[in-house]
Design a protein around this motif. Structure first.
Motif, PDB file in Angstrom:
ATOM      1  N   THR A  60       0.835  -1.210   0.000  1.00 49.17           N
ATOM      2  CA  THR A  60       0.000   0.000   0.000  1.00 49.17           C
ATOM      3  C   THR A  60       0.867   1.257   0.000  1.00 49.17           C
ATOM      4  O   THR A  60       0.566   2.253  -0.677  1.00 49.17           O
ATOM      5  N   THR A  61       1.947   1.201   0.768  1.00 47.41           N
ATOM      6  CA  THR A  61       2.833   2.369   0.889  1.00 47.41           C
ATOM      7  C   THR A  61       3.398   2.757  -0.478  1.00 47.41           C
ATOM      8  O   THR A  61       3.446   3.938  -0.835  1.00 47.41           O
ATOM      9  N   GLU A  62       3.815   1.767  -1.250  1.00 43.80           N
ATOM     10  CA  GLU A  62       4.361   2.080  -2.578  1.00 43.80           C
ATOM     11  C   GLU A  62       3.252   2.585  -3.515  1.00 43.80           C
ATOM     12  O   GLU A  62       3.494   3.471  -4.341  1.00 43.80           O
TER      13      GLU A  62
ATOM     14  N   VAL B 209      -8.165   6.609  -1.847  1.00 40.03           N
ATOM     15  CA  VAL B 209      -8.671   5.840  -0.704  1.00 40.03           C
ATOM     16  C   VAL B 209      -7.646   4.776  -0.336  1.00 40.03           C
ATOM     17  O   VAL B 209      -7.249   3.962  -1.179  1.00 40.03           O
ATOM     18  N   ASP B 210      -7.219   4.812   0.929  1.00 41.15           N
ATOM     19  CA  ASP B 210      -6.298   3.811   1.458  1.00 41.15           C
ATOM     20  C   ASP B 210      -7.138   2.639   1.955  1.00 41.15           C
ATOM     21  O   ASP B 210      -7.772   2.716   3.006  1.00 41.15           O
ATOM     22  N   GLY B 211      -7.142   1.567   1.175  1.00 38.47           N
ATOM     23  CA  GLY B 211      -8.003   0.424   1.493  1.00 38.47           C
ATOM     24  C   GLY B 211      -7.272  -0.724   2.166  1.00 38.47           C
ATOM     25  O   GLY B 211      -7.785  -1.848   2.181  1.00 38.47           O
TER      26      GLY B 211
ATOM     27  N   PHE C 134      -4.238  -1.159  -1.710  1.00 35.84           N
ATOM     28  CA  PHE C 134      -4.224  -2.153  -0.630  1.00 35.84           C
ATOM     29  C   PHE C 134      -3.035  -3.105  -0.796  1.00 35.84           C
ATOM     30  O   PHE C 134      -2.322  -3.043  -1.797  1.00 35.84           O
ATOM     31  N   SER C 135      -2.838  -3.965   0.227  1.00 32.90           N
ATOM     32  CA  SER C 135      -1.678  -4.864   0.288  1.00 32.90           C
ATOM     33  C   SER C 135      -2.118  -6.315   0.318  1.00 32.90           C
ATOM     34  O   SER C 135      -3.044  -6.661   1.057  1.00 32.90           O
ATOM     35  N   GLY C 136      -1.401  -7.179  -0.406  1.00 35.39           N
ATOM     36  CA  GLY C 136      -1.732  -8.599  -0.429  1.00 35.39           C
ATOM     37  C   GLY C 136      -1.507  -9.313   0.900  1.00 35.39           C
ATOM     38  O   GLY C 136      -2.240 -10.231   1.256  1.00 35.39           O
TER      39      GLY C 136
ATOM     40  N   VAL D 200      -0.502 -10.041  19.631  1.00 38.75           N
ATOM     41  CA  VAL D 200      -1.187  -8.778  19.319  1.00 38.75           C
ATOM     42  C   VAL D 200      -0.121  -7.774  18.908  1.00 38.75           C
ATOM     43  O   VAL D 200       1.063  -8.054  19.000  1.00 38.75           O
ATOM     44  N   ARG D 201      -0.548  -6.582  18.505  1.00 36.36           N
ATOM     45  CA  ARG D 201       0.418  -5.525  18.222  1.00 36.36           C
ATOM     46  C   ARG D 201       0.325  -4.468  19.312  1.00 36.36           C
ATOM     47  O   ARG D 201      -0.782  -4.117  19.748  1.00 36.36           O
ATOM     48  N   ALA D 202       1.481  -3.940  19.726  1.00 39.04           N
ATOM     49  CA  ALA D 202       1.496  -2.838  20.693  1.00 39.04           C
ATOM     50  C   ALA D 202       2.352  -1.718  20.146  1.00 39.04           C
ATOM     51  O   ALA D 202       3.366  -1.966  19.499  1.00 39.04           O
TER      52      ALA D 202
HETATM   53  N1  C6P Z   1      -0.717  -1.194   8.714  1.00 44.83           N
HETATM   54  C1  C6P Z   1      -0.674  -2.247  10.882  1.00 44.83           C
HETATM   55  O1  C6P Z   1      -0.201  -3.024  11.718  1.00 44.83           O
HETATM   56  P1  C6P Z   1       1.953  -1.662   3.936  1.00 44.83           P
HETATM   57  O2  C6P Z   1       2.879  -1.719   5.117  1.00 44.83           O
HETATM   58  O3  C6P Z   1       2.468  -0.753   2.870  1.00 44.83           O
HETATM   59  O4  C6P Z   1       1.537  -3.005   3.458  1.00 44.83           O
HETATM   60  O5  C6P Z   1       0.596  -1.011   4.480  1.00 44.83           O
HETATM   61  C2  C6P Z   1       0.615   0.290   4.982  1.00 44.83           C
HETATM   62  C3  C6P Z   1      -0.697   0.653   5.562  1.00 44.83           C
HETATM   63  C4  C6P Z   1      -1.424   1.677   4.974  1.00 44.83           C
HETATM   64  N2  C6P Z   1      -2.635   2.015   5.423  1.00 44.83           N
HETATM   65  C5  C6P Z   1      -3.205   1.385   6.470  1.00 44.83           C
HETATM   66  C6  C6P Z   1      -4.562   1.788   6.911  1.00 44.83           C
HETATM   67  C7  C6P Z   1      -2.524   0.352   7.116  1.00 44.83           C
HETATM   68  O6  C6P Z   1      -3.085  -0.257   8.158  1.00 44.83           O
HETATM   69  C8  C6P Z   1      -1.222  -0.011   6.668  1.00 44.83           C
HETATM   70  C9  C6P Z   1      -0.435  -1.064   7.368  1.00 44.83           C
HETATM   71  C10 C6P Z   1      -0.065  -2.216   9.506  1.00 44.83           C
HETATM   72  O7  C6P Z   1      -1.621  -1.516  11.137  1.00 44.83           O
HETATM   73  C11 C6P Z   1       1.431  -2.039   9.573  1.00 44.83           C
HETATM   74  S1  C6P Z   1       1.877  -0.456  10.185  1.00 44.83           S
END
Ligand code: C6P
Length: 413
Positions: A100-102, A205-207, A228-230, A365-367
């Motif tokens: 997603t970041t890229e 939109v960040d999905g 979005f990310s796979g 979990v994540r913290a």
């Molecule tokens: N959130 C979480 O633990 P990437 O890392 O590029 O695949 O996804 C980035 C990203 C972008 N938008 C949202 C809403 C996200 O939740 C994430 C990734 C992970 O919440 C890692 S920080």
């Protein structure tokens, strides 16, 4: 779109496809509740990766040999499959990236650097992930544009009156997440897209937290871009998706240059390949893209509506159980309104200590700040503990989480 079926998920059958869930951690059954960070991978997806490397590992679009043809067809088909999954108008609108970041950076660089200037505004929200927030912040610094942030109310919903105030004639881009990775809020992205389009602004939109758990229709949202990310939706790491409206992708210059993305090159000039390859420079994410196709197969077999319902039920149950304790604060909207995650803090217990104790009980979990530092500032805490659910999680696992949280409460207080 997946089979829309209201029947509950057969979790036992699904869990059989995820051998990692049979693991023990610290002598306990693993309870994997870190799905918003990365989901686990079912056997058919692992098999599709192994099958690629065992039978037809090869580069795409180049060789005329049999293996390359097979890899090219599977890779192109994967684009078609993703297009269908999100309601896009064909593979031309689907660019494969790393994550997603890229995808975010591709739009920021390819569109933002050339289109934005002094006086332009980028409207984001207070709950934005760093992927969007930091990227637009840097593009704003380089172009002279300004970032504005829609505030949230006490229950973690967007203040839509504030959105209406901010989105106006100076707005060039509205960048908003579909589902918050910290609050679990589902944002009214179609309404925000309408507001943006009324002012001739674009919408990204960040999905990342929506595509894994609900039917997504980019046309219904009228998103200009959707990412979005796979690895959050049963796929492997190293594959992300950027959807863009064809007209916009056609108008935009590429962000990365090199092989594969060109049509004709001379010593003086180059022209670009057709969509989507124009945005996929170099050897692309072949095995990962094909595996994403297998992940979508898996999700669609289950049905995205059922995945959504399953997650919502678990999140509501977790929310209800955790809020029974007076010293537990759960962030975000009430149970029935949130997607499958709960971020919380227990009075007097730091989130990192909490996650360490939960790990002692086999609960993952994540913290931390979950890549939403400014949002945590708004929430008045530097960190939280987050449990996030997916299609293979059970109510018993929510009970295991709550029991472990209770142990931690007693230990510290
Ligand atoms: N959130 C979480 O633990 P990437 O890392 O590029 O695949 O996804 C980035 C990203 C972008 N938008 C949202 C809403 C996200 O939740 C994430 C990734 C992970 O919440 C890692 S920080």
């Amino acid at each position: 779109m997946g089979v829309q079926n209201a029947e509950p998920i057969d979790v036992d059958r699904i869990r059989a496809d995820f051998p990692v869930l049979d693991r023990q951690v610290n002598g306990r059954d693993l309870v994997y509740l870190d799905n918003a960070a990365t989901s686990q991978t079912p056997e058919p997806v692992v098999e599709s990766i192994a099958d690629f490397y065992r039978r037809y590992n090869s580069n795409v679009h180049r060789g005329l040999h049999q293996l390359s043809q097979e890899a090219s067809i599977a890779y192109e088909d994967a684009h078609d499959r993703v297009a269908d999954f999100v309601g896009a108008d064909g593979r031309e609108e689907i660019v494969f990236t790393k994550n997603t970041t890229e995808s975010m950076n591709t739009v920021a660089y390819a569109w933002g650097l050339t289109e934005l200037g002094e006086g332009d505004e980028i409207v984001l929200t207070e709950m934005e992930h760093h992927a969007a927030l930091v990227t637009w912040q840097q593009i704003a610094k380089r172009t002279g544009a300004t970032c504005r942030f829609v505030s949230i109310d006490d229950e973690g919903r967007l203040d839509m009156d504030h959105a209406r105030e901010l989105i106006g004639p100076d707005t060039a881009m509205v960048s908003v997440l579909h589902v918050s990775n910290t609050l679990g809020t589902v944002n009214p992205v179609a309404e925000l897209a309408d507001m943006a389009h009324d002012h001739d602004a674009y919408v990204f939109v960040d999905g990342a937290q929506a595509a894994p758990n609900r039917p997504v229709d980019v046309a219904a949202i009228d998103a200009d871009f959707y990412a979005f990310s796979g690895h959050k939706m049963l796929g492997p790491t190293g594959i992300g998706v950027l959807y863009g409206k064809r007209r916009l992708l056609e108008e935009m210059d590429p962000y990365l240059y090199g092989g594969m993305m060109i049509r004709k090159v001379t010593f003086e000039e180059s022209t670009w390949n057709e969509l989507p390859w124009k945005f996929e420079a170099g050897t692309p994410v072949i095995a990962q893209g094909i595996a994403l196709d297998a992940a979508i197969d898996y999700l669609e077999d289950v049905g995205m509506d059922r995945v959504r319902r399953h997650e919502e039920r678990l999140a509501e149950y977790a929310h209800d159980r955790l809020t029974e304790y007076d010293d537990v604060e759960v962030y975000g909207p009430p149970g029935g309104e949130r997607v499958g995650l709960v971020s919380f803090n227990v009075d007097g217990v730091h989130a990192h200590d909490m996650s360490e104790i939960l790990n002692e009980f086999g609960v993952a979990v994540r913290a931390g700040d979950h890549c939403t530092q400014p949002l945590h500032e708004v929430l008045g805490t530097p960190a939280s503990t987050r449990a996030s659910f997916y299609l293979y999680n059970t109510r018993e696992e929510v009970d295991a989480l709550v029991d472990a949280v209770d142990e931690a409460r007693q230990l510290f207080n």
